[in-house]
Motif scaffolding. Structure first.
Motif, PDB file in Angstrom:
ATOM      1  N   GLU A  86      58.251  64.278  66.774  1.00 22.34           N
ATOM      2  CA  GLU A  86      57.800  63.634  65.533  1.00 22.34           C
ATOM      3  C   GLU A  86      56.297  63.352  65.544  1.00 22.34           C
ATOM      4  O   GLU A  86      55.678  63.288  64.493  1.00 22.34           O
ATOM      5  N   ASP A  91      54.078  70.118  61.178  1.00 27.41           N
ATOM      6  CA  ASP A  91      54.327  69.928  59.755  1.00 27.41           C
ATOM      7  C   ASP A  91      53.596  68.685  59.237  1.00 27.41           C
ATOM      8  O   ASP A  91      53.233  67.793  60.005  1.00 27.41           O
ATOM      9  N   PRO A  92      53.365  68.610  57.928  1.00 31.94           N
ATOM     10  CA  PRO A  92      52.633  67.477  57.347  1.00 31.94           C
ATOM     11  C   PRO A  92      53.315  66.129  57.565  1.00 31.94           C
ATOM     12  O   PRO A  92      52.675  65.086  57.416  1.00 31.94           O
ATOM     13  N   GLU A  93      54.591  66.130  57.901  1.00 28.13           N
ATOM     14  CA  GLU A  93      55.320  64.883  58.094  1.00 28.13           C
ATOM     15  C   GLU A  93      55.135  64.291  59.488  1.00 28.13           C
ATOM     16  O   GLU A  93      55.687  63.233  59.801  1.00 28.13           O
ATOM     17  N   ALA A  94      54.366  64.941  60.336  1.00 24.44           N
ATOM     18  CA  ALA A  94      54.154  64.426  61.689  1.00 24.44           C
ATOM     19  C   ALA A  94      53.574  63.012  61.643  1.00 24.44           C
ATOM     20  O   ALA A  94      52.734  62.695  60.798  1.00 24.44           O
ATOM     21  N   ARG A  95      54.014  62.164  62.550  1.00 28.46           N
ATOM     22  CA  ARG A  95      53.588  60.766  62.575  1.00 28.46           C
ATOM     23  C   ARG A  95      52.249  60.641  63.312  1.00 28.46           C
ATOM     24  O   ARG A  95      52.193  60.306  64.502  1.00 28.46           O
TER      25      ARG A  95
END
Length: 387
Positions: A86, A91-95
């Motif tokens: 994560e 991807d753009p959703e990476a924390r």
């Protein structure tokens, strides 16, 4: 021959693409895995080595155990990726707001990398600058090592110093060096020295500190005439030095007698040349380390390197927060106490790569059979000249 590596320390995998290996070379994943396991070994390694169990997956360039002459793609999966998916995902959703590093570690590429690329999170630097990348280099170098074996060329490394403990090089055939090194937890051929090195690492661990050291790599069976004195970038000694110096934490490289030669008169340094019927030209000593004018002279190649102590300390050094500019303790990432034995294995790989690359430049050929024919012609010519 050339190769490229890709991948981050906590990313999904490390990738290597190797180009220029001739067709017809026997190569298996198990052969590469043995060197990957050696890189992960050595007394003083950190917790990461207990997580990872490096295994290579050959994705292309090999069929039925033999190389095809096409690019070889190698993949080493990171088992720790499961814990970082994560945070390190593409991807753009990476924390990106988690596990942020803002306290550069002295001795690492953290601050210099930030200034170069403009990153606001030092993790973007340390993930690639990490010595984890060397697993990919060991994979590439092991492919070259397999090629050298077919040409009668062998590589052997040994640790000569860890912290304050130093031993003389063990001067013996490669199989004897490897036999003694394999029995040592620090890859040192000297039993008493090995035990003292382990004790020094234990003391450093108790003190929250780290240790560096010195290792040596020897290459046996290299024919004369490999390399060149014609242009600076073709000199094999320069290429070997660059390859070893590029290993993380290496701060000094020497070939043959190296730095000691600077304090001695020429008569004590140069290797005098002799001749005997049936034996040809020979030298009674090898202070040059097998290279003269950037060209191999038929003696074993001998190269040593000095590794600084690992800069990531459990007892952190002082640093500055890149945002607040306040004085802080440097960030701590899981690290080794001593990685000199691992660096020795990595050096064997990068040295094997450069020697193999220089051999292919000399012998050419798209298949192993062609290369062996060219080597035989060189050996016959050398025999005629030295009769």
């Amino acid at each position: 021959m050339r190769y490229l590596t890709a991948g981050e320390s906590h990313g999904p995998a490390l990738l290597t693409i190797v180009e220029g290996i001739p067709a017809g070379l026997w190569l298996t994943a198990d052969y590469i895995d043995r060197q990957l396991a050696r890189r992960q070994g050595g007394y003083g390694r950190g917790g990461r080595q207990r997580i990872e169990e490096d295994r290579v997956e050959i994705l292309s360039g090999v069929r039925g155990g033999y190389t095809l002459g096409s690019p070889i793609a190698l993949k080493i999966s990171n088992r720790d990726w499961a814990n970082w998916r994560e945070v390190m995902g593409p991807d753009p959703e990476a924390r990106l707001d988690e596990r942020v590093v803002t306290r550069p570690r002295p001795g690492h590429a953290d601050l210099a990398g930030m200034l170069k690329y403009g990153h606001r999170d030092l993790r973007n630097v340390l993930e690639r600058a990490s010595a984890r990348e060397t697993a990919a280099r060991v994979a590439a170098g092991t492919v070259a090592r397999r090629l050298l074996e077919e040409l009668g060329i062998e590589v052997a490394g040994q640790v000569l110093r860890i912290g304050p403990v130093e031993v003389p090089p063990f001067d013996a055939p490669p199989e004897e060096i490897r036999g003694k090194v394999e029995k040592s937890p620090v890859y040192c051929a000297d039993k008493a020295g090995s035990e003292a090195m382990v004790a020094a690492i234990d003391r450093a661990r108790e003190e929250g500190d780290s240790l560096g050291g010195v290792f040596e790599v020897r290459v046996y069976g290299v024919p004369p005439g490999i390399g060149s004195y014609v242009h600076w970038d073709r000199r094999l000694d320069g290429r070997l030095a660059q390859a070893v110096m590029s290993i993380q934490a290496i701060k000094g490289v020497e070939i043959g007698m190296g730095f000691r030669a600077a304090s001695l008169p020429g008569s004590a340094v140069q290797d005098e040349i002799f001749y005997a019927p049936g034996r040809g030209f020979y030298r009674e000593r090898n202070n040059a380390g097998g290279l003269e004018g950037g060209v191999t002279n038929g003696e074993p190649i001998v190269i040593r390197a000095a590794m600084k102590p690992i800069p990531t300390l459990r007892r952190p050094l002082k640093s500055i927060d890149i945002f607040t500019k306040e004085r802080v303790e440097a960030a701590y990432e899981r690290s080794d106490i001593c990685a000199v034995p691992a660096a020795c294995v990595i050096a064997e790989a990068v040295v094997a790569w450069e020697v193999a690359r220089a051999c292919l430049e000399k012998f050419g050929g798209d298949s192993l059979a062609e290369i062996k024919e060219a080597l035989e012609r060189l050996q016959e010519r050398v025999r005629r000249v030295t009769r």
